[in-house]
Design a protein around this motif. Sequence first.
Motif, PDB file in Angstrom:
ATOM      1  N   ALA A 117      -4.332  -7.921  35.891  1.00 30.92           N
ATOM      2  CA  ALA A 117      -4.942  -7.743  34.572  1.00 30.92           C
ATOM      3  C   ALA A 117      -5.473  -9.068  34.035  1.00 30.92           C
ATOM      4  O   ALA A 117      -6.506  -9.116  33.365  1.00 30.92           O
ATOM      5  CB  ALA A 117      -3.928  -7.145  33.601  1.00 30.92           C
ATOM      6  N   LYS A 118      -4.746 -10.144  34.324  1.00 33.03           N
ATOM      7  CA  LYS A 118      -5.170 -11.485  33.908  1.00 33.03           C
ATOM      8  C   LYS A 118      -5.154 -12.376  35.145  1.00 33.03           C
ATOM      9  O   LYS A 118      -4.216 -13.141  35.383  1.00 33.03           O
ATOM     10  CB  LYS A 118      -4.257 -12.004  32.802  1.00 33.03           C
ATOM     11  CG  LYS A 118      -4.354 -11.138  31.534  1.00 33.03           C
ATOM     12  CD  LYS A 118      -3.459 -11.598  30.415  1.00 33.03           C
ATOM     13  CE  LYS A 118      -3.619 -10.690  29.193  1.00 33.03           C
ATOM     14  NZ  LYS A 118      -2.687 -11.023  28.091  1.00 33.03           N
ATOM     15  N   GLU A 122      -4.755  -4.662  24.384  1.00 33.80           N
ATOM     16  CA  GLU A 122      -4.301  -5.947  24.943  1.00 33.80           C
ATOM     17  C   GLU A 122      -5.510  -6.851  25.122  1.00 33.80           C
ATOM     18  O   GLU A 122      -6.257  -6.712  26.091  1.00 33.80           O
ATOM     19  CB  GLU A 122      -3.579  -5.736  26.278  1.00 33.80           C
ATOM     20  CG  GLU A 122      -3.006  -7.005  26.875  1.00 33.80           C
ATOM     21  CD  GLU A 122      -2.305  -6.774  28.201  1.00 33.80           C
ATOM     22  OE1 GLU A 122      -2.030  -7.775  28.889  1.00 33.80           O
ATOM     23  OE2 GLU A 122      -2.046  -5.605  28.557  1.00 33.80           O
ATOM     24  N   HIS A 146      -7.362  -8.509  28.593  1.00 35.06           N
ATOM     25  CA  HIS A 146      -7.157  -7.682  29.783  1.00 35.06           C
ATOM     26  C   HIS A 146      -8.538  -7.314  30.330  1.00 35.06           C
ATOM     27  O   HIS A 146      -9.304  -6.597  29.687  1.00 35.06           O
ATOM     28  CB  HIS A 146      -6.364  -6.433  29.388  1.00 35.06           C
ATOM     29  CG  HIS A 146      -6.002  -5.518  30.519  1.00 35.06           C
ATOM     30  ND1 HIS A 146      -6.920  -5.067  31.451  1.00 35.06           N
ATOM     31  CD2 HIS A 146      -4.818  -4.945  30.859  1.00 35.06           C
ATOM     32  CE1 HIS A 146      -6.314  -4.269  32.305  1.00 35.06           C
ATOM     33  NE2 HIS A 146      -5.044  -4.175  31.970  1.00 35.06           N
TER      34      HIS A 146
END
Length: 331
Positions: A113-114, A180, A183
């Motif tokens: 995601a990161k 989030e 993301h």
Amino acid sequence: MAKFTWHRGVMALAVVPLLALAACSSGGKTESASAGAAVGGSVADTPPLKIAMITHAAAGDTFWDIVRKGAETAAKKDNVELLYSGDGDAGRQAQLVQQAIDQKVDGIAVTLAKPDALKDVVKKALAAGIPVVSFNAGEDQYKALGVMAHFGQSDKLAGVTVGKRLASEGVKHPICVIQEQGHVGLENRCAGIKENIPGTEIVYVNGADMTSVSSTVTAKLQSTPDADAIVGLGAPFTLTIVKAVKETGSKVKVASFDLNADLAKAVVDGSVDFTVDQQPYLQGYGSVDAIWAQKVGGFTVGGGQQVYTGPAVVDKTNATDVSKFAQAGIR
């Protein structure tokens, strides 16, 4: 679209009953599940393996329970001990990957995601001779990191799918709610919607606090009377949005990404217009099975290309049928 080479294992679901699994771990804790924990049935006669699955799961997000069920099913079939862990903080997720390296696991499945926070530790795993696959998030980054395969949907394509659907329904000013910030996958979903509906507005909420999600969405709906749709990027968040829409008396359409049993019911009863399911069960299953196939035969599932698990649209036409699988915890 990449072709599944592990479909025969997934088809075993038709004859192999699922047993209940514990909820996904949170706070960075690693949970070990034996190969026999998830399902009954025969086990591969290949040597036992230990595979770590490390996600960016936030506590309470039921999405990851479905991923884990898929992973457990493959682990059972493949004679694998699965070490499952997750942490929503990218730095702590990287630490969990390092712990798996230190444990000398036979393979690692990780969400990206990161990716900037994970790239160095992924390179360490590869340098240690540990095969790595990614899933769910990072379809645009996994090749640069040297990851063997990626299982998931194209989040941009999923966003385009939602955008086209809403545009066909006359929507001009949708609100896309990101739970989030930073993301890459979530940002791509909203970008895909905006590509088809330029009037799309993005709102960031604190996905770790549903009360905050509700209050932020409520305030946005009250201050944006011309909004004609609102899109949640995950089932629990969309269900919270549905409540906020009802409480404010807003007439906006509600659309979603992802699926769980309650969201399937909301599509059936019309509270949610439709959702785009990335079929996370397949992500968990495919990730474990790909590492097993590489270890026992040197196979590269997908030929180095992404193995797509979605997008799959769930609306009034098929929600009733899909709901029974959602109730079983596999959709």
